[in-house]
Scaffold this motif. Sequence first.
Motif, PDB file in Angstrom:
ATOM      1  N   GLU A 130      34.720  42.494  55.727  1.00 39.06           N
ATOM      2  CA  GLU A 130      36.093  42.175  55.583  1.00 39.06           C
ATOM      3  C   GLU A 130      36.157  40.842  55.139  1.00 39.06           C
ATOM      4  OE1 GLU A 130      39.956  40.587  58.261  1.00 39.06           O
ATOM      5  OE2 GLU A 130      37.813  41.033  59.477  1.00 39.06           O
ATOM      6  N   SER A 133      35.585  40.560  51.577  1.00 38.50           N
ATOM      7  CA  SER A 133      36.636  41.088  50.704  1.00 38.50           C
ATOM      8  C   SER A 133      37.839  39.890  50.723  1.00 38.50           C
ATOM      9  CB  SER A 133      37.361  42.162  51.174  1.00 38.50           C
ATOM     10  OG  SER A 133      36.466  43.452  50.982  1.00 38.50           O
ATOM     11  N   ALA A 134      37.665  39.089  51.606  1.00 35.91           N
ATOM     12  CA  ALA A 134      38.569  37.829  51.660  1.00 35.91           C
ATOM     13  C   ALA A 134      38.728  37.107  50.613  1.00 35.91           C
ATOM     14  CB  ALA A 134      38.319  37.082  52.760  1.00 35.91           C
ATOM     15  N   THR A 137      40.941  39.066  47.747  1.00 33.64           N
ATOM     16  CA  THR A 137      42.304  40.026  48.058  1.00 33.64           C
ATOM     17  C   THR A 137      43.111  39.090  48.501  1.00 33.64           C
ATOM     18  OG1 THR A 137      41.273  40.241  50.401  1.00 33.64           O
ATOM     19  CG2 THR A 137      41.192  42.140  48.831  1.00 33.64           C
ATOM     20  N   ARG A 140      44.994  40.603  54.009  1.00 32.77           N
ATOM     21  CA  ARG A 140      44.025  41.498  54.474  1.00 32.77           C
ATOM     22  C   ARG A 140      44.402  41.736  56.132  1.00 32.77           C
ATOM     23  NH1 ARG A 140      42.445  37.886  51.792  1.00 32.77           N
ATOM     24  NH2 ARG A 140      42.700  36.478  53.563  1.00 32.77           N
ATOM     25  N   THR A 141      44.098  42.845  56.671  1.00 28.82           N
ATOM     26  CA  THR A 141      43.879  43.174  58.195  1.00 28.82           C
ATOM     27  C   THR A 141      43.124  44.179  58.594  1.00 28.82           C
ATOM     28  OG1 THR A 141      45.691  43.453  60.070  1.00 28.82           O
ATOM     29  CG2 THR A 141      45.961  44.949  58.067  1.00 28.82           C
ATOM     30  N   VAL A 158      50.893  43.672  55.008  1.00 25.46           N
ATOM     31  CA  VAL A 158      49.783  43.455  53.924  1.00 25.46           C
ATOM     32  C   VAL A 158      50.413  44.391  52.710  1.00 25.46           C
ATOM     33  CG1 VAL A 158      47.414  44.345  53.499  1.00 25.46           C
ATOM     34  CG2 VAL A 158      47.926  43.240  55.680  1.00 25.46           C
ATOM     35  N   VAL A 169      44.954  44.222  48.113  1.00 29.08           N
ATOM     36  CA  VAL A 169      44.845  43.960  49.626  1.00 29.08           C
ATOM     37  C   VAL A 169      43.921  44.812  50.437  1.00 29.08           C
ATOM     38  CG1 VAL A 169      47.289  42.913  49.651  1.00 29.08           C
ATOM     39  CG2 VAL A 169      46.924  45.579  49.991  1.00 29.08           C
ATOM     40  N   TYR A 170      43.658  44.537  51.720  1.00 28.93           N
ATOM     41  CA  TYR A 170      42.633  45.467  52.418  1.00 28.93           C
ATOM     42  C   TYR A 170      42.809  45.686  53.663  1.00 28.93           C
ATOM     43  CZ  TYR A 170      38.100  45.402  54.881  1.00 28.93           C
ATOM     44  OH  TYR A 170      37.036  45.932  55.658  1.00 28.93           O
TER      45      TYR A 170
END
Length: 559
Positions: A130, A133-134, A137, A140-141, A158, A169-170
């Motif tokens: 995660e 990916s920050a 994106t 995120r959540t 999100v 977004v993630y």
Amino acid sequence: MSDHPRTTVGAYLATRLVQLGADHLFGLPGDFNLSLLDEMLTVDGLDWVGSTNELNASYAADGFARVGRRVGAFLTTYGVGELSALNGVAGSYAEDVPVVHVVGMPSRSSMDTGAPLHHTFLDGDFRRFERMSAEITAHRTVLDTDDPDDLVAEIDRVLRGALESGKPVYIGVPLDVATAAVPSGPIATPLRAPQSDTQAVAEFTDALRRRFDDVDRACLLVGPKVHRCAQEDAISSIAALPGVQVATQSGSKAILDETHPASLGTYLGATTRSDAAREAVDTASPLVMVGTVHSDFTTGFFTHGYDPGAAVELAVDRARIGRAVYPGVRMADALAALRDVVTASRLPQLAPVDLPATAPDTVEGDTLDQERFWGEVQQWLQPSTTVIAEAGTAFYGALDLSLAPDSDLLGQPVWSSIGYTLPATLGAGLAAPGRRPVLFIGDGSAQLTIQELGTVFARGLTPVVFVLNNSGYTVEREIQSPDAVYQDIVGWNWTQVPSALGAPGVTCMAATTPDELRDALAKAAGSPDAAFLIEVHLPRRDAPRLLAELARGINTSNA
């Protein structure tokens, strides 16, 4: 709360995606996402599109979002799956494409106890991916709360962020959370992009009106973010007004019919085909930049003659007039204000700018080269076509085409990741089933992602796929060391590929001469409901005009 209607996290997420237009979910199954998939696919209207790998799924979701002017979505499993997709997500981030990456994760109990599971580094850190990916994106959540109201609120937050930012977004969904019960009531209220600040719009409109005092024309430079905001009709309505000229960047080519009297064609700095069009943009006062991106490839390696800082800029979520910025003015409202101001200005009617032919006329001879190929394609292209062109030879050849009405050019001029367009063709074809995809891709690029061609054909799409076979990486040969061993690739039997990928009924042809090319084009035009793969043999060192210019620009920049 038990008396209220309930659903599951997976079904809630799927319903929200369908509401946002992401009614095709690309991806691959994995043990950590199977429960999530089972819940999501209970929702009517969500179509699962199994991909051959996660990178291709991310590319397909990107193409779907771009052509459909909506959100795209794809699903992977934890760790190995999501990491495979990161390059595609990065491209969506670089080019402002709202893609939702859904990740099926291990159960909360496994993550809380640091269980030594597969797809991990056995160190108990389950949030590492995660964090990766920050960087690519906007929001995120990881849905790791026990509160049902918080779960749906996080999903909505999100997804709303994707609408607001126009970027990926993630959403990470632990295995046990996928089936958790949550309230379904919020689904009745659709998610919407944020609205403009009305006071900011009024202030911007007043300032814009003053800026247009005593001007004799309105020149717009239109970029790809107009597509992301689905404002093509607004551009067309402004172009219909007297005194308006419209140039496009490479990522938004043909956003206005290229035969339109207001069209200046594609602007690429010093490599712009028309000196008159280039001068119109460079001398505009003010120049109105709408949804533009500023990079080496979109400015002809910074040979543009206009000053972006002095321009009027209409961005996704703000407007600017010179140094004065108006936060909270969304593009749709900024364009409406521009239309009103231009209408009130009563600008004089302008004579159309005479644009040179964008592709050569057919010439006699037996040689099939880049010039002849693109000239034949120019005569062949039909209206209502999604032209998809791979980074390199294909994209910079296609930029010199004059596209037929109601057509799009899909490419990736900023991120320029080779192999992108073949899976993007899958997404584009599903997003716009009424438009036939026409893909131009080099042999080197196609080898990266060719597996997804099987999915394209299995889904019943009928593209015309041109594999430009020039025995290697032509764009790299143009830049440096043309005879180096790393420029070569393994030769494939391209006309056998569709059959190997499960589509023996696809018509495959090879063109080594102009006559063979014309025959292949005629057959493809005569069978619009059939898929074609046409291998085009081109000289190894031959390159389109713009690609040669690009290579010179890269050489200068690198030096």
